[in-house]
Design a protein around this motif. Sequence first.
Motif, PDB file in Angstrom:
ATOM      1  N   VAL A 166      -2.940  -6.990  99.115  1.00  0.00           N
ATOM      2  CA  VAL A 166      -4.169  -6.720  98.361  1.00  0.00           C
ATOM      3  C   VAL A 166      -5.114  -7.910  98.518  1.00  0.00           C
ATOM      4  CG1 VAL A 166      -5.123  -6.381  96.049  1.00  0.00           C
ATOM      5  CG2 VAL A 166      -3.028  -5.202  96.712  1.00  0.00           C
TER       6      VAL A 166
ATOM      7  N   ASP B 206       0.281  -4.324  95.137  1.00  0.00           N
ATOM      8  CA  ASP B 206       0.627  -5.521  95.917  1.00  0.00           C
ATOM      9  C   ASP B 206       2.114  -5.653  96.221  1.00  0.00           C
ATOM     10  OD1 ASP B 206       1.537  -6.326  93.426  1.00  0.00           O
ATOM     11  OD2 ASP B 206       0.217  -8.057  93.281  1.00  0.00           O
TER      12      ASP B 206
ATOM     13  N   LEU C   5      -2.861  -2.638  89.418  1.00  0.00           N
ATOM     14  CA  LEU C   5      -2.619  -4.079  89.355  1.00  0.00           C
ATOM     15  C   LEU C   5      -1.250  -4.433  88.786  1.00  0.00           C
ATOM     16  CD1 LEU C   5      -6.099  -5.317  88.118  1.00  0.00           C
ATOM     17  CD2 LEU C   5      -5.159  -5.419  90.423  1.00  0.00           C
TER      18      LEU C   5
ATOM     19  N   ALA D  41      -7.253  -3.187  94.950  1.00  0.00           N
ATOM     20  CA  ALA D  41      -6.443  -2.522  93.932  1.00  0.00           C
ATOM     21  C   ALA D  41      -7.338  -2.355  92.706  1.00  0.00           C
ATOM     22  CB  ALA D  41      -5.207  -3.344  93.600  1.00  0.00           C
TER      23      ALA D  41
ATOM     24  N   ARG E 277      -8.913  -7.581  93.494  1.00  0.00           N
ATOM     25  CA  ARG E 277      -8.352  -6.905  92.328  1.00  0.00           C
ATOM     26  C   ARG E 277      -9.465  -6.572  91.342  1.00  0.00           C
ATOM     27  NH1 ARG E 277      -4.835  -9.880  94.788  1.00  0.00           N
ATOM     28  NH2 ARG E 277      -2.603  -9.560  94.629  1.00  0.00           N
TER      29      ARG E 277
END
Length: 148
Positions: free
Chosen positions: A119, A114, A92, A86, A122
């Motif tokens: 995910v 997510d 995020l 992500a 990040r």
Amino acid sequence: MGLKSYSRARAVHAMLVYTGGCNGCDIEIVNAVLSPKYDAEQYKIFLTWNPREADVLIVTGPVTKQNEEPLKEIYNAIPEPKAVIAAGACALMGGVYRNIHGDIPSEEIAGPVDRVIPVDARVPGCAVRPEDVLAGAVAALPKLLEAK
């Protein structure tokens, strides 16, 4: 071992998916990470637009309701092992697209990535920095390598 299996085992194929937002992270990923300055291809990281060839799915933007099902379909089309990155504040936590009360989902936004698919890495930023995108790809590698 076939040619496809041989090449897949020796390179990482990343697919970039834009799920809404301003498009700033996509520009940074495509124009900066794949430019001669950063040259991710020298590390055998290649961009693909076919989910059946992808190892890593990089998702940018908040997931709009319109893009929620297509994102799930793309995720399911990627063969195992796979990793998801992500990238950006919108992916995020919704970024500037959160509703006025600060919580997601809203009428237009399904939520951050997510909340739609799992995910693995990040990458913060608005827009993301190329160095951080490469670090996110490196963070996703152990999941891919242990399964190969």
